[in-house]
Design an enzyme around this catalytic site. Structure first.
Site, PDB file in Angstrom:
ATOM      1  N   LYS A   9      46.404  83.043  40.325  1.00  0.00           N
ATOM      2  CA  LYS A   9      45.112  82.930  40.374  1.00  0.00           C
ATOM      3  C   LYS A   9      43.663  83.274  41.784  1.00  0.00           C
ATOM      4  O   LYS A   9      44.905  84.122  42.582  1.00  0.00           O
ATOM      5  CB  LYS A   9      44.632  81.825  40.379  1.00  0.00           C
ATOM      6  N   TYR A  49      42.428  80.163  28.222  1.00  0.00           N
ATOM      7  CA  TYR A  49      42.192  78.266  28.000  1.00  0.00           C
ATOM      8  C   TYR A  49      41.505  78.010  26.725  1.00  0.00           C
ATOM      9  O   TYR A  49      41.231  76.660  26.932  1.00  0.00           O
ATOM     10  CB  TYR A  49      40.939  78.309  29.350  1.00  0.00           C
ATOM     11  N   ASN A 112      44.665  76.310  41.812  1.00  0.00           N
ATOM     12  CA  ASN A 112      46.436  75.165  42.023  1.00  0.00           C
ATOM     13  C   ASN A 112      46.830  76.850  41.962  1.00  0.00           C
ATOM     14  O   ASN A 112      47.933  76.732  41.514  1.00  0.00           O
ATOM     15  CB  ASN A 112      46.713  74.468  40.932  1.00  0.00           C
ATOM     16  N   HIS A 115      49.159  80.052  37.544  1.00  0.00           N
ATOM     17  CA  HIS A 115      49.393  79.878  35.568  1.00  0.00           C
ATOM     18  C   HIS A 115      50.790  80.272  36.020  1.00  0.00           C
ATOM     19  O   HIS A 115      51.136  81.548  35.942  1.00  0.00           O
ATOM     20  CB  HIS A 115      48.476  80.009  34.883  1.00  0.00           C
ATOM     21  N   GLU A 126      50.032  84.572  25.027  1.00  0.00           N
ATOM     22  CA  GLU A 126      48.841  85.355  26.372  1.00  0.00           C
ATOM     23  C   GLU A 126      49.805  86.455  26.962  1.00  0.00           C
ATOM     24  O   GLU A 126      48.606  86.803  27.435  1.00  0.00           O
ATOM     25  CB  GLU A 126      49.947  84.467  27.784  1.00  0.00           C
TER      26      GLU A 126
END
Ligand code: IDP
Length: 137
Positions: A9, A49, A112, A115, A126
């Site tokens: 990310k 998402y 965080n 992914h 995805e």
């Protein structure tokens, strides 16, 4: 053999963690079958998402994930989906064990670092969102 979609990310990219994270997956024995750096558009973020569309954190999540470059990859190996999730650690870094990527490099749930697909259906969806078939080895 299984394929999974993984993304470093924007916080991970900004902090220079791409090499460290790639090295962990390579050392584990996964094969990199697709790899690219990109800046995610708002449309792609909202599709990626989609399951969180109604959540209160959705606007913040979209704005974060589009805030800078990311590195997207497809990894292949036995039980790749579950193994990568194990190496990532729990979604909230406070629950992620030391030795996991989030346990070692993250402190907050909204940034965080990484992914990874949660299920085979997510992985297929995805991978198709981020890579054309000819971009995969
Ligand atoms: P995962 O990334 O471990 O699969 P998900 O529940 O699918 O976790 O959530 C996707 C992402 O949305 C998380 O990685 C995190 O960045 C963000 N997120 C999830 N829950 C919250 C929250 O309560 N507040 C802020 N961000 C959240």
């Amino acid at each position: 053999m299984e394929r999974t979609f993984v993304m470093v990310k924007p916080d991970g990219f900004r902090r220079g963690l791409v090499g460290e994270i790639l090295a962990r997956f390579e050392r584990k024995g996964f094969r990199i079958v697709g790899l690219k750096a990109l800046r995610i558009s708002k449309e792609l973020a909202e599709r990626h998402y989609a399951e969180h569309r109604e959540k209160p954190f959705f606007p913040g999540l979209v704005s974060f994930i589009t805030s800078g470059p990311v590195v997207a990859m497809v990894l292949e190996g036995p039980n790749a989906i579950a193994e990568v999730r194990k190496m990532m650690g729990a979604t909230h870094p406070k629950d992620a064990l030391p030795g996991t990527i989030r346990g070692d490099y993250a402190t907050t749930i909204d940034e965080n670092v990484i992914h990874g697909s949660a299920t085979p259906e997510d992985a297929e969806r995805e991978i198709a969102l981020f890579f054309r078939p000819e971009e995969l080895l």
